[in-house]
Design a protein around this motif. Structure first.
Motif, PDB file in Angstrom:
ATOM      1  N   ASP A   7       0.704  -1.071  -0.111  1.00  0.00           N
ATOM      2  CA  ASP A   7      -0.106   0.068  -0.004  1.00  0.00           C
ATOM      3  C   ASP A   7       0.774   1.190   0.098  1.00  0.00           C
ATOM      4  O   ASP A   7       0.525   2.347  -0.668  1.00  0.00           O
ATOM      5  CB  ASP A   7      -1.004   0.028   1.292  1.00  0.00           C
ATOM      6  N   SER A  19     -12.407   3.108   5.210  1.00  0.00           N
ATOM      7  CA  SER A  19     -11.437   3.940   4.385  1.00  0.00           C
ATOM      8  C   SER A  19     -10.608   4.514   5.571  1.00  0.00           C
ATOM      9  O   SER A  19     -10.944   4.840   6.689  1.00  0.00           O
ATOM     10  CB  SER A  19     -12.038   4.804   3.853  1.00  0.00           C
ATOM     11  N   LYS A  39      -9.241   7.465   5.202  1.00  0.00           N
ATOM     12  CA  LYS A  39      -9.566   8.789   5.275  1.00  0.00           C
ATOM     13  C   LYS A  39     -10.563   9.200   6.492  1.00  0.00           C
ATOM     14  O   LYS A  39     -11.346   8.828   6.581  1.00  0.00           O
ATOM     15  CB  LYS A  39     -10.201   9.164   4.106  1.00  0.00           C
ATOM     16  N   SER A  78     -14.331  10.171   2.290  1.00  0.00           N
ATOM     17  CA  SER A  78     -14.201   9.161   1.682  1.00  0.00           C
ATOM     18  C   SER A  78     -15.394   8.719   0.995  1.00  0.00           C
ATOM     19  O   SER A  78     -16.578   8.918   1.295  1.00  0.00           O
ATOM     20  CB  SER A  78     -13.758   8.100   2.581  1.00  0.00           C
ATOM     21  N   VAL A  79     -14.901   7.789  -0.054  1.00  0.00           N
ATOM     22  CA  VAL A  79     -16.090   7.375  -1.123  1.00  0.00           C
ATOM     23  C   VAL A  79     -16.864   6.373  -0.196  1.00  0.00           C
ATOM     24  O   VAL A  79     -18.431   6.272  -0.172  1.00  0.00           O
ATOM     25  CB  VAL A  79     -15.281   6.820  -2.141  1.00  0.00           C
ATOM     26  N   SER A  80     -16.112   5.671   0.746  1.00  0.00           N
ATOM     27  CA  SER A  80     -16.795   4.542   1.410  1.00  0.00           C
ATOM     28  C   SER A  80     -17.813   5.265   2.233  1.00  0.00           C
ATOM     29  O   SER A  80     -18.880   4.633   2.683  1.00  0.00           O
ATOM     30  CB  SER A  80     -15.897   4.066   2.168  1.00  0.00           C
ATOM     31  N   PRO A 108     -12.248   0.937   0.437  1.00  0.00           N
ATOM     32  CA  PRO A 108     -11.573   1.259  -0.833  1.00  0.00           C
ATOM     33  C   PRO A 108     -10.817  -0.055  -1.298  1.00  0.00           C
ATOM     34  O   PRO A 108     -10.165  -0.462  -0.404  1.00  0.00           O
ATOM     35  CB  PRO A 108     -10.727   2.430  -0.596  1.00  0.00           C
ATOM     36  N   LEU A 109     -10.715  -0.299  -2.440  1.00  0.00           N
ATOM     37  CA  LEU A 109      -9.673  -1.345  -2.812  1.00  0.00           C
ATOM     38  C   LEU A 109      -8.379  -0.812  -3.051  1.00  0.00           C
ATOM     39  O   LEU A 109      -7.868   0.200  -3.491  1.00  0.00           O
ATOM     40  CB  LEU A 109      -9.854  -1.730  -4.318  1.00  0.00           C
ATOM     41  N   VAL A 145      -4.353  -1.914  -3.830  1.00  0.00           N
ATOM     42  CA  VAL A 145      -3.493  -2.789  -4.573  1.00  0.00           C
ATOM     43  C   VAL A 145      -3.983  -4.010  -4.550  1.00  0.00           C
ATOM     44  O   VAL A 145      -3.521  -5.318  -3.968  1.00  0.00           O
ATOM     45  CB  VAL A 145      -2.226  -2.999  -3.774  1.00  0.00           C
ATOM     46  N   ASP A 146      -5.306  -4.180  -5.177  1.00  0.00           N
ATOM     47  CA  ASP A 146      -6.025  -5.291  -5.647  1.00  0.00           C
ATOM     48  C   ASP A 146      -6.509  -6.084  -4.283  1.00  0.00           C
ATOM     49  O   ASP A 146      -6.914  -7.335  -4.250  1.00  0.00           O
ATOM     50  CB  ASP A 146      -5.435  -6.367  -6.305  1.00  0.00           C
ATOM     51  N   ASN A 168     -15.083  -0.312  -3.189  1.00  0.00           N
ATOM     52  CA  ASN A 168     -14.859   0.459  -4.691  1.00  0.00           C
ATOM     53  C   ASN A 168     -13.587   0.910  -4.568  1.00  0.00           C
ATOM     54  O   ASN A 168     -12.586   0.730  -3.974  1.00  0.00           O
ATOM     55  CB  ASN A 168     -15.863   2.044  -3.878  1.00  0.00           C
ATOM     56  N   CYS A 169     -13.561   1.230  -6.039  1.00  0.00           N
ATOM     57  CA  CYS A 169     -12.103   1.324  -6.438  1.00  0.00           C
ATOM     58  C   CYS A 169     -11.885   2.503  -7.484  1.00  0.00           C
ATOM     59  O   CYS A 169     -12.846   3.184  -7.988  1.00  0.00           O
ATOM     60  CB  CYS A 169     -11.363  -0.082  -7.248  1.00  0.00           C
ATOM     61  N   GLY A 170     -10.639   2.933  -7.989  1.00  0.00           N
ATOM     62  CA  GLY A 170     -10.400   3.620  -8.729  1.00  0.00           C
ATOM     63  C   GLY A 170     -10.541   3.329 -10.202  1.00  0.00           C
ATOM     64  O   GLY A 170     -10.925   4.492 -11.201  1.00  0.00           O
ATOM     65  N   PHE A 171      -9.930   2.358 -10.496  1.00  0.00           N
ATOM     66  CA  PHE A 171     -10.148   1.856 -11.783  1.00  0.00           C
ATOM     67  C   PHE A 171     -11.636   1.602 -12.244  1.00  0.00           C
ATOM     68  O   PHE A 171     -12.338   1.896 -11.333  1.00  0.00           O
ATOM     69  CB  PHE A 171      -9.481   0.650 -12.056  1.00  0.00           C
TER      70      PHE A 171
END
Ligand SMILES: Cc1cc2nc3c(=O)[nH]c(=O)nc-3n(C[C@H](O)[C@H](O)[C@H](O)COP(=O)(O)O)c2cc1C
Lengths: 170, 232
Positions: free
Chosen positions: A92, B9, B11, B15-17, B87-88, B90-91, B123-126
């Motif tokens: 991360d 999250s 944050k 946060s989006v979450s 959040p996702l 690194v996968d 949820n993720c950024g991609f």
């Protein structure tokens, strides 16, 4: 340069990992007990690009990954089909290895490269009771990580007891 | 039914979450927060029991550090349903949340008689919601290890862009439908396969939007656009 990321205690690492693990051409990242977690600020992309804003002993992991042009070996206890909290923390905190811009690779969205180095990825998961579902998740996860690092998976292995690692990574 | 909504999250704010959980929360209008002293919230969803024992309430938690305090652990252990939104990274699961899950495994596993259901929204950024699959699988594996009952997982691609759209906007249709399903499964204790949603705009637009966003943000920080590509 090779890179080894592991979550073993110091005494275990000394006993099990080959002496070559700490020579000039291998960088070792291990748990000194002080790592802080990523706070999701993206500062490593837009405030202090290529470096984490948290200046503990793990603030330059993206740069460290960029020095790896041979093999990245990860030794991690398996947690639910993924890495252990320490190894995951290292991952991360290392996202400055990639550039924030998106590219489409293998028909999916990923990040553009920041650096030009290429490495192969080998992962050893250890744990006494890794389930079949966890193994299936772990195999897919490592491939997904490789897609994001734009690197190649060399090997993913599962071992019951960490002492087996001595034979495997000579 | 006592529900815990857990924001994973790191944050502190924005946060989006948190937005995702807020949107889910609105789908349970009759449920109230239990008071801090554990007394009844008088939401009357259970009928007339005002002892506080029915536990028909919905509480929100925020795991932004790698440890959970003892009080939160005890409260969570008393819930029928846990809903994670995170959040996702690194996968997978963010490392601090992974530590929390491991701590919960240790706390909850001995309480084997407990019937607790688990739902997760990643949820993720991609762009592709499907990229959240491995994190959802890990949550499902965590349930198996902790002896909890897995319910349903939702993977949201382009999370920030989707969560920011007002609830009634046409571009929010897919998101709203997925959240309605999630709320239904939670209410009825049902299980279902993972669901994945992508943003309602074409991928190429999302990609360009992302590039513009980073360029704006780095300039706000007093740096040059070319600094985005800095190497150390
Ligand atoms: C350390 C880190 C790793 C991330 N890894 C991924 C990833 O592998 N795939 C992806 O699509 N997005 C990734 N993201 C983007 C986040 O998932 C995305 O920004 C999300 O909307 C944040 O949600 P939150 O506001 O609830 O924390 C990553 C972000 C951070 C900070």
């Amino acid at each position: 340069m090779k890179l080894l990321i592991h979550d073993l205690e110091e005494s275990q690492a000394k006993a099990l990992l080959p002496a070559s693990a700490s020579t000039d051409n291998t960088i070792v990242i291990s748990d000194d007990g002080t790592i802080r977690n990523c706070v999701g600020c993206f500062g490593c992309w837009i405030k202090t690009p290529a470096a984490c804003v948290i200046r503990d002993n793990y603030g330059d992991l993206g740069e460290t990954l960029a020095k790896c042009d041979d093999e990245l070996v990860i030794i991690s206890e398996c947690f639910y089909g993924g890495f252990s909290p320490f190894v995951k923390n290292v991952m991360d905190r290392a996202i400055s290895y990639v550039h924030p811009d998106f590219v489409i690779r293998n028909k999916e969205m990923h990040h553009k490269r920041r650096y030009r180095n290429h490495f192969d990825l080998t992962v050893w998961f250890y744990g006494a009771d890794i389930s079949e579902n966890e193994k299936a998740t772990a195999l897919e996860l490592v491939q997904a990580n490789a897609d994001n690092f734009d690197c190649t998976v060399r090997k993913v292995g599962f071992i019951k007891d960490i002492s087996e690692i001595e034979e495997l990574i000579k | 039914m006592k529900i815990a909504l857990i924001n994973g999250s790191p944050k502190a704010n924005g946060s989006v979450s948190a937005l995702i959980l807020q949107s889910l929360r609105e789908r349970f209008p009759d449920h109230q927060e239990q008071r801090d002293d554990g007394a009844c919230c008088t939401c009357s969803t259970c009928g007339s029991d005002t002892s506080g024992a029915c536990g028909t309430c919905i509480n929100t938690y925020h795991f932004s550090k790698p440890q959970i305090n003892q009080q939160d652990l005890a409260e969570l252990a008393a819930c029928d349903t846990l809903v994670f939104a995170f959040p996702l990274y690194v996968d997978g699961i963010p490392s601090h949340l992974l530590s929390c899950l491991s701590q919960m495994e240790g706390y909850l596993k001995p309480l084997a008689s407990k019937e607790m259901r688990v739902y997760a929204i990643v949820n993720c950024g991609f762009y592709e919601g499907r990229q959240n699959q491995h994190a959802l699988d890990m949550m499902q594996n965590w349930c198996a290890k902790t002896r909890l009952i897995w319910g349903h997982g939702l993977g949201i691609g382009g999370g920030g862009s989707q969560a920011a759209i007002p609830e009634t906007h046409p571009l929010k249709k897919g998101f709203s439908a997925a959240m309605n399903n999630m709320a239904n499964y939670i209410s009825n204790g049902r299980a279902a396969d993972h669901a994945f949603i992508d943003p309602a705009i074409p991928r190429i637009l999302y990609k360009i939007g992302g590039a513009m966003g980073w360029r704006q943000q780095i300039k706000v920080n007093g740096l040059k656009v070319r600094d985005l590509s800095l190497r150390k």
